[in-house]
Motif scaffolding. Structure first.
Motif, short mmCIF file in Angstrom:
data_model
loop_
_atom_site.label_atom_id
_atom_site.label_comp_id
_atom_site.label_asym_id
_atom_site.label_seq_id
_atom_site.Cartn_x
_atom_site.Cartn_y
_atom_site.Cartn_z
N ASN A 50 0.83 -1.20 0.00
CA ASN A 50 0.00 0.00 0.00
C ASN A 50 0.86 1.25 0.00
OD1 ASN A 50 -2.88 -0.87 0.30
ND2 ASN A 50 -1.98 -2.00 2.01
N PRO A 51 0.34 2.36 -0.57
CA PRO A 51 1.11 3.62 -0.50
C PRO A 51 1.51 3.96 0.94
CG PRO A 51 -0.71 3.87 -2.05
CD PRO A 51 -0.88 2.51 -1.41
N VAL A 52 0.64 3.66 1.92
CA VAL A 52 0.96 4.02 3.32
C VAL A 52 2.23 3.30 3.80
CG1 VAL A 52 -0.51 2.28 4.43
CG2 VAL A 52 -0.04 4.41 5.62
N ASP A 53 2.50 2.12 3.24
CA ASP A 53 3.73 1.40 3.63
C ASP A 53 4.97 2.24 3.28
OD1 ASP A 53 1.92 -0.64 4.12
OD2 ASP A 53 2.53 -1.87 2.41
N ILE A 61 -18.48 12.99 -4.40
CA ILE A 61 -17.17 12.75 -5.04
C ILE A 61 -16.28 12.05 -4.02
CG2 ILE A 61 -15.12 13.75 -6.11
CD1 ILE A 61 -16.86 16.09 -7.06
N LEU A 62 -15.76 10.88 -4.39
CA LEU A 62 -14.76 10.19 -3.58
C LEU A 62 -13.42 10.52 -4.23
CD1 LEU A 62 -16.59 6.76 -3.09
CD2 LEU A 62 -16.64 8.80 -1.63
N GLU A 63 -12.62 11.31 -3.53
CA GLU A 63 -11.43 11.92 -4.14
C GLU A 63 -10.15 11.20 -3.73
OE1 GLU A 63 -11.01 14.34 -6.60
OE2 GLU A 63 -9.10 13.34 -6.36
N ILE A 64 -9.49 10.62 -4.72
CA ILE A 64 -8.26 9.85 -4.47
C ILE A 64 -7.01 10.74 -4.55
CG2 ILE A 64 -6.85 7.90 -5.35
CD1 ILE A 64 -9.52 6.96 -4.19
N ALA A 65 -7.09 11.85 -5.27
CA ALA A 65 -5.92 12.72 -5.44
C ALA A 65 -6.34 14.17 -5.15
CB ALA A 65 -5.37 12.58 -6.86
N ILE A 106 -18.27 15.66 -0.51
CA ILE A 106 -16.95 15.29 -1.05
C ILE A 106 -16.19 14.59 0.08
CG2 ILE A 106 -14.73 16.13 -1.94
CD1 ILE A 106 -16.26 18.63 -2.95
N VAL A 107 -15.65 13.39 -0.22
CA VAL A 107 -14.84 12.67 0.78
C VAL A 107 -13.41 12.58 0.26
CG1 VAL A 107 -14.58 10.59 2.17
CG2 VAL A 107 -16.86 11.28 1.41
N ILE A 108 -12.48 13.14 1.01
CA ILE A 108 -11.07 13.02 0.64
C ILE A 108 -10.56 11.67 1.14
CG2 ILE A 108 -8.74 13.95 0.96
CD1 ILE A 108 -10.05 16.71 1.33
N VAL A 109 -10.09 10.85 0.19
CA VAL A 109 -9.56 9.53 0.52
C VAL A 109 -8.04 9.55 0.41
CG1 VAL A 109 -9.54 7.08 -0.13
CG2 VAL A 109 -11.67 8.40 -0.30
N GLY A 110 -7.52 10.25 -0.60
CA GLY A 110 -6.08 10.33 -0.79
C GLY A 110 -5.65 11.77 -1.06
N SER A 111 -4.50 12.17 -0.50
CA SER A 111 -3.96 13.51 -0.75
C SER A 111 -2.47 13.49 -0.44
CB SER A 111 -4.66 14.55 0.12
OG SER A 111 -4.23 15.84 -0.25
N ARG A 112 -1.68 14.01 -1.36
CA ARG A 112 -0.22 13.95 -1.17
C ARG A 112 0.43 15.32 -1.23
NH1 ARG A 112 0.99 8.65 -4.98
NH2 ARG A 112 -0.07 7.15 -3.63
N THR A 117 8.50 0.83 -4.92
CA THR A 117 8.82 1.88 -5.90
C THR A 117 7.67 2.02 -6.88
OG1 THR A 117 11.16 1.36 -5.69
CG2 THR A 117 10.52 2.62 -7.65
N ASP A 118 7.17 0.87 -7.36
CA ASP A 118 6.13 0.89 -8.39
C ASP A 118 4.80 1.40 -7.85
OD1 ASP A 118 8.04 0.00 -10.04
OD2 ASP A 118 7.21 -2.01 -10.35
N VAL A 119 4.47 1.10 -6.58
CA VAL A 119 3.17 1.54 -6.07
C VAL A 119 3.11 3.07 -6.01
CG1 VAL A 119 3.49 1.62 -3.53
CG2 VAL A 119 1.32 0.85 -4.47
N MET A 120 4.25 3.72 -5.92
CA MET A 120 4.25 5.18 -5.86
C MET A 120 4.51 5.85 -7.20
SD MET A 120 3.44 6.06 -2.91
CE MET A 120 3.87 7.79 -2.74
N SER A 121 5.14 5.14 -8.12
CA SER A 121 5.59 5.84 -9.33
C SER A 121 4.85 5.45 -10.61
CB SER A 121 7.08 5.62 -9.53
OG SER A 121 7.31 4.25 -9.73
N SER A 122 4.06 4.37 -10.54
CA SER A 122 3.48 3.92 -11.82
C SER A 122 2.32 4.83 -12.22
CB SER A 122 3.01 2.48 -11.71
OG SER A 122 1.78 2.43 -11.08
#
Ligand SMILES: NC(=O)c1ccc[n+]([C@@H]2O[C@H](COP(=O)([O-])OP(=O)(O)OC[C@H]3O[C@@H](n4cnc5c(N)ncnc54)[C@H](OP(=O)(O)O)[C@@H]3O)[C@@H](O)[C@H]2O)c1
Length: 321
Positions: free
Chosen positions: A41-44, A213-217, A235-241, A305-310
């Motif tokens: 997972n990204p959280v890892d 809206i379920l917002e991943i980014a 609007i539900v924020i699920v992911g934000s970086r 690496t791939d879970v964050m960059s793909s």
């Protein structure tokens, strides 16, 4: 046993594949699981880099989501027995390993309808998706935009919505991702990397905007979401970086509700509801994690690496032990 160990926070290079790591021991309320597969997972990666809000004591083994069979139970455990097929949403000793321990509150029975690979894609994505649906109190017949539907959480949101009779509008960044979201039952799918896709979403809703809206980014899309959301919508924020500028007027002018979910902060009373929903979804057969790519445990570095960059997500990345 073989396991990934982290002795300092940093880049993917701090993930070390080691042999001869002691098998963890269970306490009274835990089970020991022989791990078949572990979800990445990204959280890892946020934890591994040392930037997450709650960090483990070093050294540690990463990974919250696993699937496998129960090897041993603690003295007070009654709901699981040796040999049960299970999945975890939160391990105690770390999931990137041949064996892991978990408190029974964060373990579920894995349906025979799902493979172990799929079981490793269950925990964080589906529990987070259900939490978002419950938080927004989404009802059948509503229109829900899953903004980032091709990844692990987005596909879970899509499947949950379709199973409830919700109209899902999904987005993805590639044709293959869009096709996968369509196959999972979305009514309409648009490419979030194409100019003008937001206008197409508005047209799809007859100009009114989605109910939810379920917002991943959110760091990219929140200001646009506030413009697109229907009057009185959620609007539900699920992911934000990261951060971005928003125009608060839209929250007032739409009288919309803006909220967020953080699985690790879910209150105690939310867990039985999420467990029950996941078990029901597996039993009904529509809850089907889609595995994009699997790596051997020794390739955890590449997997993280791939879970964050793909670019071009298609479901879940897992490790096989
Ligand atoms: N709140 C919580 O408790 C919680 C729990 C789990 C995950 N999360 C967060 O949720 C996010 C997704 O996790 P995941 O495991 O599903 O990751 P993932 O499988 O890598 O999925 C990432 C998704 O984001 C999409 N995306 C990329 N650019 C986008 C854009 N401009 N607009 C909309 N979507 C865009 C990707 O689409 P393409 O690749 O097709 O472009 C893909 O669908 C991560 O940031 C993660 O940290 C939060």
């Amino acid at each position: 046993m073989k396991a990934i160990r982290v002795s300092e926070f940093g880049g993917p290079e701090v993930l070390k594949f080691e042999s001869g790591v002691p098998v963890p021991t269970v306490n009274d309320n835990q089970v020991l699981i022989k791990v078949a597969a572990a979800g990445v997972n990204p959280v890892d990666t946020y934890i591994r880099s040392g930037t997450f809000s709650a960090l483990p004591t070093l050294p540690y083994t990463p990974g919250k989501d696993t699937s496998g069979t129960v090897e041993q139970i603690g003295a007070k455990v009654t709901e699981f027995k040796k040999g049960d097929r299970v999945y975890t949403i939160r391990t105690a000793s770390g999931g990137y390993a041949e064996y892991t321990t978990a408190d029974t509150d964060f373990v579920g029975h894995l349906s025979d309808k799902l493979t172990f690979e799929q079981g490793a894609g269950l925990g964080t994505p589906y529990y987070t998706a259900f939490r978002a649906f419950f938080k927004a109190q989404i009802k059948a017949g509503e229109t829900v935009l899953v903004h980032g539907a091709s990844g692990a959480v987005g596909l879970a949101c899509t499947q949950i919505g379709v199973s409830m009779g919700v109209q899902i509008i999904g987005t993805a960044g590639t044709e293959a991702g869009m096709e996968l979201v369509r196959k999972n039952g979305a009514t309409a799918v648009f490419n979030h990397r194409e100019d003008g896709y937001r206008e197409k979403i508005m047209a799809e809703t007859g100009g009114a905007g989605p109910d939810v809206i379920l917002e991943i980014a959110a760091h990219i899309n929140l200001s646009y979401d506030l413009e697109m959301i229907k009057k009185y919508g959620r609007i539900v924020i699920v992911g934000s970086r990261g951060s971005l500028e928003i125009i608060p007027f839209w929250i007032m002018g739409k009288q919309c509700t803006l909220t967020g979910v953080a699985l690790w902060l879910s209150p105690k009373e939310a867990w039985p509801e999420m467990h029950a929903a996941v078990q029901k979804g597996m039993a009904e057969g529509w809850l089907q994690p889609y595995i994009r790519q699997q790596y051997p445990l020794s390739d955890a570095k590449q997997a993280q690496t791939d879970v964050m960059s793909s670019r071009g997500a298609q479901g879940k990345i897992i490790l096989k032990t």
